[in-house]
Design a protein around this motif. Sequence first.
Motif, mmCIF file in Angstrom:
data_model
loop_
_atom_site.group_PDB
_atom_site.id
_atom_site.type_symbol
_atom_site.label_atom_id
_atom_site.label_comp_id
_atom_site.label_asym_id
_atom_site.label_seq_id
_atom_site.Cartn_x
_atom_site.Cartn_y
_atom_site.Cartn_z
ATOM 1 N N PHE A 22 0.436 -1.626 0.285
ATOM 2 C CA PHE A 22 -0.073 -0.529 0.280
ATOM 3 C C PHE A 22 0.944 1.237 -0.036
ATOM 4 O O PHE A 22 0.595 2.402 -1.063
ATOM 5 N N PHE A 23 2.007 1.019 0.851
ATOM 6 C CA PHE A 23 2.667 2.515 1.184
ATOM 7 C C PHE A 23 3.989 2.438 -0.240
ATOM 8 O O PHE A 23 4.364 3.667 -0.394
ATOM 9 N N ASN A 24 3.901 1.332 -0.943
ATOM 10 C CA ASN A 24 5.179 1.199 -2.151
ATOM 11 C C ASN A 24 4.585 1.899 -3.149
ATOM 12 O O ASN A 24 4.603 0.915 -4.087
ATOM 13 N N VAL A 25 4.656 3.046 -3.795
ATOM 14 C CA VAL A 25 3.916 3.224 -4.934
ATOM 15 C C VAL A 25 5.060 4.405 -5.413
ATOM 16 O O VAL A 25 5.885 4.723 -4.475
ATOM 17 N N ALA A 26 5.020 4.794 -6.330
ATOM 18 C CA ALA A 26 6.228 5.561 -6.909
ATOM 19 C C ALA A 26 5.470 7.129 -6.391
ATOM 20 O O ALA A 26 4.199 7.545 -6.267
ATOM 21 N N PRO A 27 6.278 8.498 -6.656
ATOM 22 C CA PRO A 27 6.154 9.195 -5.686
ATOM 23 C C PRO A 27 5.569 9.842 -6.906
ATOM 24 O O PRO A 27 4.557 10.951 -6.339
ATOM 25 N N PHE A 28 5.594 10.206 -8.057
ATOM 26 C CA PHE A 28 4.893 11.042 -8.844
ATOM 27 C C PHE A 28 4.952 10.149 -9.621
ATOM 28 O O PHE A 28 5.402 9.252 -10.313
ATOM 29 N N THR A 29 4.463 10.648 -10.749
ATOM 30 C CA THR A 29 4.462 10.036 -12.707
ATOM 31 C C THR A 29 4.495 11.436 -12.734
ATOM 32 O O THR A 29 3.661 12.210 -12.723
ATOM 33 N N VAL A 30 5.252 10.879 -14.430
ATOM 34 C CA VAL A 30 5.325 12.306 -15.128
ATOM 35 C C VAL A 30 4.119 11.707 -17.167
ATOM 36 O O VAL A 30 4.758 10.009 -17.446
ATOM 37 N N THR A 31 3.937 12.114 -17.138
ATOM 38 C CA THR A 31 3.300 12.334 -18.276
ATOM 39 C C THR A 31 3.350 12.666 -19.308
ATOM 40 O O THR A 31 3.344 14.151 -19.597
ATOM 41 N N GLU A 32 3.389 12.299 -20.406
ATOM 42 C CA GLU A 32 3.172 13.646 -22.021
ATOM 43 C C GLU A 32 2.459 13.818 -22.719
ATOM 44 O O GLU A 32 1.112 13.517 -22.459
ATOM 45 N N VAL A 33 2.116 15.343 -22.750
ATOM 46 C CA VAL A 33 1.149 15.838 -22.948
ATOM 47 C C VAL A 33 1.205 16.681 -24.833
ATOM 48 O O VAL A 33 2.510 17.739 -24.060
ATOM 49 N N GLN A 34 0.390 16.093 -25.509
ATOM 50 C CA GLN A 34 0.792 16.699 -26.818
ATOM 51 C C GLN A 34 0.187 18.511 -26.659
ATOM 52 O O GLN A 34 -1.862 18.386 -26.668
ATOM 53 N N LYS A 35 0.481 19.188 -27.095
ATOM 54 C CA LYS A 35 -0.098 19.925 -26.924
ATOM 55 C C LYS A 35 -0.767 20.795 -28.570
ATOM 56 O O LYS A 35 -0.844 20.252 -28.639
ATOM 57 N N ARG A 36 -1.373 21.292 -28.025
ATOM 58 C CA ARG A 36 -2.331 22.444 -30.162
ATOM 59 C C ARG A 36 -1.679 22.434 -31.347
ATOM 60 O O ARG A 36 -2.018 22.376 -32.142
ATOM 61 N N ASP A 37 -0.107 22.866 -30.581
ATOM 62 C CA ASP A 37 0.874 23.292 -31.702
ATOM 63 C C ASP A 37 1.714 21.761 -32.725
ATOM 64 O O ASP A 37 2.784 22.158 -32.944
ATOM 65 N N GLY A 38 1.351 21.159 -31.356
ATOM 66 C CA GLY A 38 2.339 19.535 -31.794
ATOM 67 C C GLY A 38 3.624 19.682 -30.421
ATOM 68 O O GLY A 38 3.248 17.949 -30.818
ATOM 69 N N SER A 39 3.955 20.196 -30.061
ATOM 70 C CA SER A 39 4.557 20.020 -29.188
ATOM 71 C C SER A 39 4.704 19.128 -28.267
ATOM 72 O O SER A 39 3.002 19.229 -27.611
ATOM 73 N N ILE A 40 5.946 18.393 -27.399
ATOM 74 C CA ILE A 40 4.561 17.892 -26.592
ATOM 75 C C ILE A 40 5.475 18.385 -25.004
ATOM 76 O O ILE A 40 6.032 18.582 -24.344
#
Length: 135
Positions: A22-40
Amino acid sequence: FYMPAKKPLSYQPEYCERLLAFFNVAPFTVTEVQKRDGSISLVETAAELPTFAAFAKMLGTTCAVLSSWEKKHPAFRLAVQKARDLQGNILIQNSLRGNYSSSFAVFTAKNLLGWKDGKEDIPHTDIVVRWEENK
């Protein structure tokens, strides 16, 4: 309307592993988000800080019951110590990265992890300094 009292949950050795999972979780996650201009763009999201109250709720019991198990069962006591270390790591990692507000991090570290400001333990004494010149 009468509701009979529910019998307290009995300790099971498997709760040690369940607690650590229960306590052994990753402190954070990183997600890629594509912007309207196509950049990530990379978006970092803090994990929900695991707590003993949430673990107790998941088991259908209370923190008081967990505390009694900690006192009676050495294996569970060790698992609780490891869980607190994991909880502290999540708190530190997210605080350093700016994912938690500093006031929340300080308050939480003091209350959940027992941290103290260094100045809280310094005894207050008077110091007398004498200066004598050598002739």
